[in-house]
Design a protein around this motif. Sequence first.
Motif, short mmCIF file in Angstrom:
data_model
loop_
_atom_site.label_atom_id
_atom_site.label_comp_id
_atom_site.label_asym_id
_atom_site.label_seq_id
_atom_site.Cartn_x
_atom_site.Cartn_y
_atom_site.Cartn_z
N TYR A 10 -6.73 88.86 -67.25
CA TYR A 10 -7.37 90.11 -66.84
C TYR A 10 -8.06 90.00 -65.49
O TYR A 10 -8.51 90.99 -64.94
N CYS A 11 -8.19 88.79 -64.96
CA CYS A 11 -9.16 88.57 -63.89
C CYS A 11 -8.53 88.47 -62.51
O CYS A 11 -7.54 87.76 -62.32
N GLN A 35 -23.35 83.14 -60.10
CA GLN A 35 -22.10 83.33 -60.85
C GLN A 35 -20.93 82.89 -60.00
O GLN A 35 -20.98 82.98 -58.77
N ARG A 61 -19.36 84.91 -71.49
CA ARG A 61 -18.84 85.89 -72.44
C ARG A 61 -17.76 85.24 -73.32
O ARG A 61 -16.91 84.53 -72.79
N GLU A 119 -15.62 87.09 -74.81
CA GLU A 119 -14.54 88.04 -74.49
C GLU A 119 -13.91 88.74 -75.70
O GLU A 119 -13.62 89.92 -75.63
N MET A 153 -15.46 92.60 -72.95
CA MET A 153 -14.97 93.79 -72.26
C MET A 153 -14.56 94.80 -73.32
O MET A 153 -14.13 94.43 -74.41
N PRO A 185 -16.61 98.02 -69.45
CA PRO A 185 -15.23 98.43 -69.68
C PRO A 185 -14.25 97.45 -69.03
O PRO A 185 -14.55 96.90 -67.96
N TYR A 186 -13.12 97.23 -69.66
CA TYR A 186 -12.02 96.49 -69.03
C TYR A 186 -11.41 97.37 -67.95
O TYR A 186 -11.04 98.52 -68.21
N LEU A 187 -11.31 96.84 -66.74
CA LEU A 187 -10.73 97.58 -65.63
C LEU A 187 -9.47 96.83 -65.19
O LEU A 187 -9.57 95.74 -64.63
N ILE A 247 -13.20 90.50 -59.19
CA ILE A 247 -12.70 90.16 -60.53
C ILE A 247 -12.03 91.38 -61.16
O ILE A 247 -11.15 91.25 -61.97
N TYR A 248 -12.46 92.56 -60.75
CA TYR A 248 -11.75 93.78 -61.15
C TYR A 248 -11.77 94.73 -59.96
O TYR A 248 -12.61 94.59 -59.05
N1 5AD Z 1 -12.38 94.21 -66.01
C1 5AD Z 1 -13.63 94.17 -66.50
N2 5AD Z 1 -14.34 93.04 -66.64
C2 5AD Z 1 -13.76 91.90 -66.23
N3 5AD Z 1 -14.20 90.64 -66.26
C3 5AD Z 1 -13.24 89.85 -65.74
N4 5AD Z 1 -12.17 90.57 -65.39
C4 5AD Z 1 -12.47 91.86 -65.70
C5 5AD Z 1 -11.77 93.08 -65.60
N5 5AD Z 1 -10.52 93.14 -65.12
C6 5AD Z 1 -15.47 90.25 -66.87
C7 5AD Z 1 -15.22 89.18 -67.94
C8 5AD Z 1 -15.97 87.98 -67.42
C9 5AD Z 1 -17.02 88.63 -66.55
C10 5AD Z 1 -17.62 87.73 -65.54
O1 5AD Z 1 -16.34 89.69 -65.94
O2 5AD Z 1 -15.76 89.61 -69.19
O3 5AD Z 1 -16.53 87.19 -68.44
#
Ligand code: 5AD
Length: 357
Positions: free
Chosen positions: A62-63, A100, A153, A155, A195, A225-227, A314-315
């Motif tokens: 996801y990252c 971080q 996290r 996750e 997320m 939210p997951y992005l 990261i997003y």
């Molecule tokens: N969308 C949202 N949160 C994210 N993280 C990493 N990638 C994404 C993404 N695409 C969050 C993860 C990680 C934190 C540092 O950022 O939960 O643990």
Amino acid sequence: MRPALDGLSRDGVLAWLRERDEEALGALWRRADQVRRARVGDAVHLRGLVEVTNYCVRHCAYCGIAACAGPLRRYRMTHDEILACARQGRDFGFGTIVLQGGEDPGLTGPFVAGVVRAIKAETGAAITLSLGERDDADLREWRRAGADRYLLRFETTDAALYRRIHPDVAGTVSDRLGQLLRMRDMGYEIGTGVMIGIPGQTWDTLADDIWTFRDYDMDMIGIGPYLPGPRTPLAGALGAELAAPPADQVPNDELTTLKAMALTRLVCPDTNIPSTTALSVLDPAAGRANGLCRGANVVMPNLTPPEYRVLYEIYPGKAAVHETADALAERVIALVDSLGRTTGSGPGTRLRTPPRN
Ligand code: 5AD
């Protein structure tokens, strides 16, 4: 019948996560805000975030800064650069500095220990580390140097899903909950989170996630939210493969994120909960305020120099990527003011507050 908001069980959390009725949700928002005020007060603690490295050995699906994430210029801040950011945080009145980064072996144990000692000596701030999965020797050394807290996290509680989105590094087995418990024994305050809406996250999984926060009595809980990031596997074929059937799949939207935050406040009433940057990316106008009014009591303004911040994606669309630290800090403080809240003085350590009768 809806489960009562006081004394929620794990299944009660599940029922409320699925709730869609606006009037009922209004009651959830009000209760979360009341519990937040009664148990952690009106202070919003500001934690200055410094993104110290975007090198990472992990391949998290996801990252955006995963080892495999396309062509990306990598950076690692110097001791003096990190210290300059920490001083700026102190000057803004932030009680905590958060360091971080990606999981970066180039960020050595002794280097981090030296930075922690210097920040402590110069600013007196509480120090939170969020540097991924590190061995116990490093974690102990950093604690001795003065680090107070660690964010990691987990996750998702779904072990099979976790392995797919967070592949092990060769020769090791990822055990984030184990590391969190060991860090607690070392004397760290421990923080975790998930997320909302990663493909394959079901309502049941999310209820388990929230219940795990409670079972482990986490001191800090970050929920955003997951992005989906362009060019990340989870935004493509892997995400399509992992997605749960529509009736079970948790959406990665603001409403669901706010429900998870509010329910977390109810089951972990005296924990520290940030209104996350990811939430404000999803809703630039109101996301941060909505989080603070539905259970959150922490904001983490970004102190990373803009030239590095743009490389720490990261997003996608991370809020205020081009805003200076000053402008961002001022905006956050004005927001807290406009909500009739105060900015926290002191480190904002978690206090275990008993319920009032
Ligand atoms: N969308 C949202 N949160 C994210 N993280 C990493 N990638 C994404 C993404 N695409 C969050 C993860 C990680 C934190 C540092 O950022 O939960 O643990």
